[in-house]
Design a protein around this motif. Structure first.
Motif, PDB file in Angstrom:
ATOM      1  N   ASP A  58      33.745  36.663 -34.182  1.00  0.00           N
ATOM      2  CA  ASP A  58      33.564  37.984 -34.783  1.00  0.00           C
ATOM      3  C   ASP A  58      32.667  38.843 -33.888  1.00  0.00           C
ATOM      4  O   ASP A  58      32.959  40.012 -33.629  1.00  0.00           O
ATOM      5  N   GLN A  59      31.581  38.253 -33.438  1.00  0.00           N
ATOM      6  CA  GLN A  59      30.647  38.974 -32.581  1.00  0.00           C
ATOM      7  C   GLN A  59      31.311  39.378 -31.271  1.00  0.00           C
ATOM      8  O   GLN A  59      31.119  40.501 -30.794  1.00  0.00           O
ATOM      9  N   ALA A  60      32.120  38.504 -30.713  1.00  0.00           N
ATOM     10  CA  ALA A  60      32.819  38.819 -29.461  1.00  0.00           C
ATOM     11  C   ALA A  60      33.845  39.929 -29.655  1.00  0.00           C
ATOM     12  O   ALA A  60      34.004  40.789 -28.781  1.00  0.00           O
ATOM     13  N   ASP A  61      34.519  39.940 -30.808  1.00  0.00           N
ATOM     14  CA  ASP A  61      35.557  40.943 -31.074  1.00  0.00           C
ATOM     15  C   ASP A  61      34.993  42.261 -31.599  1.00  0.00           C
ATOM     16  O   ASP A  61      35.703  43.263 -31.633  1.00  0.00           O
ATOM     17  N   GLY A  62      33.744  42.256 -32.063  1.00  0.00           N
ATOM     18  CA  GLY A  62      33.119  43.482 -32.541  1.00  0.00           C
ATOM     19  C   GLY A  62      33.390  43.794 -33.998  1.00  0.00           C
ATOM     20  O   GLY A  62      33.091  44.895 -34.459  1.00  0.00           O
ATOM     21  N   PHE A  63      33.942  42.840 -34.745  1.00  0.00           N
ATOM     22  CA  PHE A  63      34.181  43.020 -36.179  1.00  0.00           C
ATOM     23  C   PHE A  63      34.263  41.650 -36.832  1.00  0.00           C
ATOM     24  O   PHE A  63      34.504  40.647 -36.168  1.00  0.00           O
ATOM     25  N   VAL A  64      34.052  41.636 -38.150  1.00  0.00           N
ATOM     26  CA  VAL A  64      34.136  40.399 -38.920  1.00  0.00           C
ATOM     27  C   VAL A  64      35.572  40.237 -39.397  1.00  0.00           C
ATOM     28  O   VAL A  64      36.112  41.113 -40.066  1.00  0.00           O
ATOM     29  N   HIS A  65      36.185  39.126 -39.034  1.00  0.00           N
ATOM     30  CA  HIS A  65      37.567  38.827 -39.416  1.00  0.00           C
ATOM     31  C   HIS A  65      37.622  38.357 -40.869  1.00  0.00           C
ATOM     32  O   HIS A  65      36.886  37.458 -41.260  1.00  0.00           O
ATOM     33  N   PHE A  66      38.503  38.952 -41.645  1.00  0.00           N
ATOM     34  CA  PHE A  66      38.797  38.514 -43.006  1.00  0.00           C
ATOM     35  C   PHE A  66      40.287  38.241 -43.100  1.00  0.00           C
ATOM     36  O   PHE A  66      41.062  38.629 -42.227  1.00  0.00           O
ATOM     37  N   SER A  67      40.686  37.605 -44.182  1.00  0.00           N
ATOM     38  CA  SER A  67      42.100  37.363 -44.487  1.00  0.00           C
ATOM     39  C   SER A  67      42.349  37.675 -45.952  1.00  0.00           C
ATOM     40  O   SER A  67      41.437  37.605 -46.771  1.00  0.00           O
TER      41      SER A  67
END
Length: 143
Positions: A58-67
């Motif tokens: 999440d930190q690497a992508d710049g957002f928190v992944h949800f499903s």
């Protein structure tokens, strides 16, 4: 390991049953739950600090992944295969406001991405996600 509910969960009696509109577009933030899978140390950090930038990805992508409920089992199989001791968080999408965006991801499906911290106060429920026979066992009442 105990999985205590945060105070907001105990006080809330609202049930969220709306599923993601497969057509996509605006309006996804109605009354629906979205899900985040955390490793035990990530869950501990969230409980201790009250908010988190998420897992390393999440930190690497710049957002928190949800499903969504329909996506979370595949997320677990793809990104957490063979990992035991996970915690499944349920969050009401509408509590996240404009920081929550629906973006194309795996198989061009729209996934909820949080451009801001994951806050403990937004967690409706935290449940263990046990690994049984090599597969994660999800609660029957995901909506």
């Amino acid at each position: 390991m105990a999985f205590p509910y945060c105070g907001a969960v105990v006080m809330s009696t609202v049930r969220f049953h709306r599923q993601l509109d497969p057509a996509g577009g605006p309006g996804h933030q109605g009354s629906m739950r979205i899900y985040k899978i955390l490793r035990p140390e990530e869950w501990d950090r969230l409980r201790t600090e009250g908010e988190s930038a998420g897992a390393p990805i999440d930190q690497a992508d710049g957002f928190v992944h949800f499903s969504t409920a329909a996506q979370v089992a595949e997320t677990a199989a793809k990104h957490f295969a063979g990992t035991d001791g996970l915690v499944l968080l349920a969050v009401a999408a509408e509590t996240l406001g404009p920081a929550l965006r629906w973006e194309k991801s795996r198989n061009d499906a729209l996934f909820p991405h949080l451009y801001g911290p994951l806050r403990l106060r937004d967690v409706l429920r935290a449940r263990p996600l046990p690994l049984v026979g090599g597969a994660h066992q999800f609660p029957d009442d995901l909506t």
